[in-house]
Design a protein around this motif. Structure first.
Motif, short mmCIF file in Angstrom:
data_model
loop_
_atom_site.label_atom_id
_atom_site.label_comp_id
_atom_site.label_asym_id
_atom_site.label_seq_id
_atom_site.Cartn_x
_atom_site.Cartn_y
_atom_site.Cartn_z
N PRO A 19 0.79 -1.26 -0.05
CA PRO A 19 0.06 0.07 0.04
C PRO A 19 0.82 1.28 0.16
O PRO A 19 1.88 1.16 0.63
CB PRO A 19 -0.88 0.02 1.26
CG PRO A 19 0.13 -1.10 2.09
CD PRO A 19 0.68 -2.10 1.48
N ASP A 20 0.17 2.41 -0.65
CA ASP A 20 1.12 3.63 -0.63
C ASP A 20 0.77 4.14 0.83
O ASP A 20 1.89 5.06 1.06
CB ASP A 20 0.62 4.45 -1.80
CG ASP A 20 1.00 3.89 -2.96
OD1 ASP A 20 2.02 3.27 -3.35
OD2 ASP A 20 0.14 4.18 -4.14
N VAL A 21 -0.22 4.15 1.47
CA VAL A 21 -0.60 4.72 2.61
C VAL A 21 -0.55 3.42 3.82
O VAL A 21 -1.24 2.49 3.58
CB VAL A 21 -1.75 5.52 2.70
CG1 VAL A 21 -2.23 6.10 4.12
CG2 VAL A 21 -1.71 6.69 1.63
N LEU A 52 -4.94 12.10 11.03
CA LEU A 52 -6.42 11.99 10.68
C LEU A 52 -7.31 11.84 11.50
O LEU A 52 -7.54 10.54 11.72
CB LEU A 52 -6.56 11.16 9.29
CG LEU A 52 -5.46 11.16 8.25
CD1 LEU A 52 -5.74 10.26 7.01
CD2 LEU A 52 -5.56 12.49 7.54
N GLY A 53 -7.62 12.88 12.22
CA GLY A 53 -8.43 12.66 13.44
C GLY A 53 -7.51 12.22 14.27
O GLY A 53 -6.55 12.69 14.81
N GLU A 54 -8.10 10.95 15.08
CA GLU A 54 -7.20 10.23 16.08
C GLU A 54 -6.30 9.43 15.63
O GLU A 54 -5.52 8.61 16.28
CB GLU A 54 -8.28 9.62 17.00
CG GLU A 54 -9.20 10.77 18.03
CD GLU A 54 -8.48 11.52 18.53
OE1 GLU A 54 -7.39 10.97 19.29
OE2 GLU A 54 -8.74 12.75 18.77
N GLU A 55 -6.16 8.91 14.12
CA GLU A 55 -5.44 8.16 13.57
C GLU A 55 -4.25 8.70 12.88
O GLU A 55 -4.38 9.67 12.21
CB GLU A 55 -6.34 7.17 12.70
CG GLU A 55 -7.36 6.59 13.66
CD GLU A 55 -8.24 5.77 12.58
OE1 GLU A 55 -7.73 5.00 11.59
OE2 GLU A 55 -9.34 5.46 13.03
N TRP A 56 -2.99 7.96 12.79
CA TRP A 56 -1.84 8.18 12.08
C TRP A 56 -2.02 7.59 10.77
O TRP A 56 -2.18 6.47 10.67
CB TRP A 56 -0.58 7.87 12.88
CG TRP A 56 -0.21 8.78 14.01
CD1 TRP A 56 -0.59 8.72 15.25
CD2 TRP A 56 0.57 9.98 13.85
NE1 TRP A 56 -0.07 9.80 15.79
CE2 TRP A 56 0.56 10.66 14.93
CE3 TRP A 56 1.02 10.75 12.74
CZ2 TRP A 56 1.29 11.76 15.06
CZ3 TRP A 56 1.54 12.10 12.80
CH2 TRP A 56 1.71 12.47 14.27
N ARG A 57 -1.21 8.09 9.81
CA ARG A 57 -1.32 7.61 8.40
C ARG A 57 0.23 8.06 7.78
O ARG A 57 0.78 9.11 8.17
CB ARG A 57 -2.23 7.90 7.56
CG ARG A 57 -3.74 7.35 7.85
CD ARG A 57 -3.73 5.94 7.79
NE ARG A 57 -4.86 5.15 8.18
CZ ARG A 57 -5.53 4.71 9.19
NH1 ARG A 57 -4.59 4.92 10.32
NH2 ARG A 57 -6.50 4.20 9.69
N PHE A 58 0.76 7.02 7.12
CA PHE A 58 2.28 7.19 6.73
C PHE A 58 2.25 6.94 5.07
O PHE A 58 1.84 5.91 4.80
CB PHE A 58 3.25 6.42 7.63
CG PHE A 58 3.02 6.82 9.12
CD1 PHE A 58 3.78 7.76 9.65
CD2 PHE A 58 2.29 5.64 9.96
CE1 PHE A 58 3.63 7.82 10.95
CE2 PHE A 58 1.95 6.08 11.14
CZ PHE A 58 2.79 7.02 11.61
N ALA A 62 7.46 8.49 1.55
CA ALA A 62 8.23 9.40 2.53
C ALA A 62 8.77 8.78 3.54
O ALA A 62 10.07 9.01 4.05
CB ALA A 62 7.11 10.27 3.14
N VAL A 63 8.26 7.72 4.15
CA VAL A 63 9.04 6.95 5.22
C VAL A 63 10.40 6.16 4.58
O VAL A 63 11.48 6.18 5.10
CB VAL A 63 8.21 5.87 5.77
CG1 VAL A 63 9.02 4.98 6.62
CG2 VAL A 63 7.00 6.51 6.67
N LEU A 64 10.29 5.52 3.28
CA LEU A 64 11.47 5.12 2.82
C LEU A 64 12.42 6.16 2.54
O LEU A 64 13.72 5.74 2.62
CB LEU A 64 11.15 4.37 1.56
CG LEU A 64 10.13 3.10 1.94
CD1 LEU A 64 10.12 2.34 0.59
CD2 LEU A 64 10.99 2.09 2.90
N ALA A 65 12.19 7.39 2.10
CA ALA A 65 13.13 8.33 1.94
C ALA A 65 13.53 9.07 3.34
O ALA A 65 14.80 9.01 3.28
CB ALA A 65 12.46 9.52 1.43
N TRP A 66 13.00 8.94 4.15
CA TRP A 66 13.20 9.08 5.40
C TRP A 66 14.19 8.26 6.15
O TRP A 66 15.58 8.62 6.67
CB TRP A 66 12.15 9.49 6.55
CG TRP A 66 12.50 9.28 7.91
CD1 TRP A 66 13.03 10.60 8.71
CD2 TRP A 66 12.58 8.34 9.10
NE1 TRP A 66 13.17 10.10 9.93
CE2 TRP A 66 12.98 9.09 10.23
CE3 TRP A 66 12.31 7.12 8.90
CZ2 TRP A 66 12.89 8.08 11.37
CZ3 TRP A 66 12.17 6.29 10.04
CH2 TRP A 66 12.73 6.72 11.15
#
Length: 69
Positions: A19-21, A52-58, A62-66
């Motif tokens: 998944p992308d997200v 997003l509200g109470e939930e995190w999305r990644f 971006a994470v692989l670049a980080w």
């Protein structure tokens, strides 16, 4: 059926593409760390993500670049 198409079962599709997200749980699995580690890094602003509200999305990209920085 073409090899590049996901297999369809009823209304759901099964794809071999990651998944992308990502949810925090999926990201913890990807990074091979505890869920609490992902949530703390995200809350501290050290990990690229969005609430997003109470939930995190990644963003996987971006994470692989980080991670590679």
């Amino acid at each position: 059926m073409p090899a590049d198409k996901p297999l369809a079962f009823g209304r759901a599709a099964v794809s071999s593409e990651p998944p992308d997200v990502l949810t925090p749980e999926q990201l913890a699995d990807l990074l091979q760390v505890q869920l609490e580690t992902v949530l703390k890094l995200a809350a501290d602003g050290e990990l690229p993500g969005r609430r997003l509200g109470e939930e995190w999305r990644f963003s996987r990209a971006a994470v692989l670049a980080w991670l590679g920085a």
